[in-house]
Design an enzyme around this catalytic site. Sequence first.
Site, PDB file in Angstrom:
ATOM      1  N   ASP A  25       0.836  -1.104  -0.145  1.00 18.09           N
ATOM      2  CA  ASP A  25       0.087   0.007   0.082  1.00 18.09           C
ATOM      3  C   ASP A  25       0.799   1.141   0.023  1.00 18.09           C
ATOM      4  O   ASP A  25       1.917   1.169   0.327  1.00 18.09           O
ATOM      5  CB  ASP A  25      -0.885  -0.102   1.318  1.00 18.09           C
ATOM      6  CG  ASP A  25      -2.270   0.752   1.044  1.00 18.09           C
ATOM      7  OD1 ASP A  25      -3.173   0.252   0.806  1.00 18.09           O
ATOM      8  OD2 ASP A  25      -2.120   2.150   0.869  1.00 18.09           O
ATOM      9  N   ASN A  51      -4.976  -4.441  -6.656  1.00 22.03           N
ATOM     10  CA  ASN A  51      -6.573  -3.753  -6.289  1.00 22.03           C
ATOM     11  C   ASN A  51      -6.229  -2.337  -6.196  1.00 22.03           C
ATOM     12  O   ASN A  51      -7.098  -1.664  -5.803  1.00 22.03           O
ATOM     13  CB  ASN A  51      -6.551  -4.325  -4.971  1.00 22.03           C
ATOM     14  CG  ASN A  51      -7.582  -3.806  -4.064  1.00 22.03           C
ATOM     15  OD1 ASN A  51      -8.794  -4.299  -4.556  1.00 22.03           O
ATOM     16  ND2 ASN A  51      -7.534  -3.126  -3.095  1.00 22.03           N
ATOM     17  N   TYR A  57     -13.164   7.477 -13.857  1.00 17.90           N
ATOM     18  CA  TYR A  57     -13.189   6.133 -12.945  1.00 17.90           C
ATOM     19  C   TYR A  57     -13.804   4.978 -14.147  1.00 17.90           C
ATOM     20  O   TYR A  57     -13.062   3.747 -14.099  1.00 17.90           O
ATOM     21  CB  TYR A  57     -13.875   6.118 -11.845  1.00 17.90           C
ATOM     22  CG  TYR A  57     -13.734   4.879 -10.968  1.00 17.90           C
ATOM     23  CD1 TYR A  57     -12.577   4.563 -10.455  1.00 17.90           C
ATOM     24  CD2 TYR A  57     -14.703   3.959 -10.847  1.00 17.90           C
ATOM     25  CE1 TYR A  57     -12.407   3.409  -9.467  1.00 17.90           C
ATOM     26  CE2 TYR A  57     -14.828   2.754 -10.193  1.00 17.90           C
ATOM     27  CZ  TYR A  57     -13.394   2.714  -9.345  1.00 17.90           C
ATOM     28  OH  TYR A  57     -13.481   1.525  -8.404  1.00 17.90           O
ATOM     29  N   LYS A 106     -11.632   1.843 -15.433  1.00 21.85           N
ATOM     30  CA  LYS A 106     -11.961   0.292 -15.171  1.00 21.85           C
ATOM     31  C   LYS A 106     -12.365  -0.386 -16.310  1.00 21.85           C
ATOM     32  O   LYS A 106     -11.956  -1.500 -16.664  1.00 21.85           O
ATOM     33  CB  LYS A 106     -13.216   0.316 -14.341  1.00 21.85           C
ATOM     34  CG  LYS A 106     -12.839   0.696 -12.852  1.00 21.85           C
ATOM     35  CD  LYS A 106     -11.764  -0.176 -12.256  1.00 21.85           C
ATOM     36  CE  LYS A 106     -11.630   0.095 -10.629  1.00 21.85           C
ATOM     37  NZ  LYS A 106     -10.703  -0.565  -9.922  1.00 21.85           N
ATOM     38  N   ALA A 146     -18.956  -2.576  -2.660  1.00 20.47           N
ATOM     39  CA  ALA A 146     -18.473  -3.676  -1.526  1.00 20.47           C
ATOM     40  C   ALA A 146     -18.464  -2.683  -0.296  1.00 20.47           C
ATOM     41  O   ALA A 146     -17.940  -1.438  -0.358  1.00 20.47           O
ATOM     42  CB  ALA A 146     -17.182  -4.162  -1.833  1.00 20.47           C
TER      43      ALA A 146
END
Length: 261
Positions: free
Chosen positions: A49, A103, A169, A173, A202
Amino acid sequence: MTGPTTGPAAGHELLAGKVVVVTAAAGTGIGSAVARRCLAEGAQVLISDQHAGRLAATRDELAGKHGDQVCSAACDVTDEGDVQALVAAAVRQFGRIDILINNAGLGGTSSVLEMTDDEWLRVLDVTLTGTFRCTRAVLRQMVAQGHGGAIVSNASVLGWRAQPGQAHYAAAKAGVMALTRCAALDVAAHGIRVNAVAPSLAAHPFLAKVTSEELLTDLASREAFGRAAQTWEVASVIAFLASDYASYLTGEVISVSSQHP
């Protein structure tokens, strides 16, 4: 609204003996849930991260249960030097890389009428180009190792559908989906699989801080179960795609949602 009947299933050694690298794995989101799922499935996991404090806290928590099965390395996926150092850290610690979970991503809300070049480029750099950088670096390592591997990237249903304020975004994606399909063909001859998941919503604490309750309720209402996914539900699909149970799947984008093309 239908809730999950159970929590995360017990591990079944789906990833036993595998070395997994997970980007954007600090905190309480999908990346952290993936790291936990991979550890539960018997993998050795390097979490990464760009937020060093949260990364250290997550590593310490996971190491408390899994010991030296887990380690960490800070990485900003927009920095090629950091990405190269991440690959080197995994190889130094565990000897190889078998699985990469891409991720890292960055969102935001802005109409194309007001969106600046900087806003557009920042989201694309983290979400799409960052995924490309990590994929390229790890694929080179996997090819050199000579024993295959698997990459799973976190896309989004926004790569398929429209939502106001999400042009940057959604474009990023959709790019991750296209990258997945093309990269899969580039490395199929090396026995490496490249797939992606496309979640819709999520639930985790950070999301509630950056998204209005009204929008979250609306997005949840579009789902077949009338609720957001739990992060572990997305993580379980990612672990499946990373495992040998998905040995004939490559170039696929799996919707973890009732929304799909």
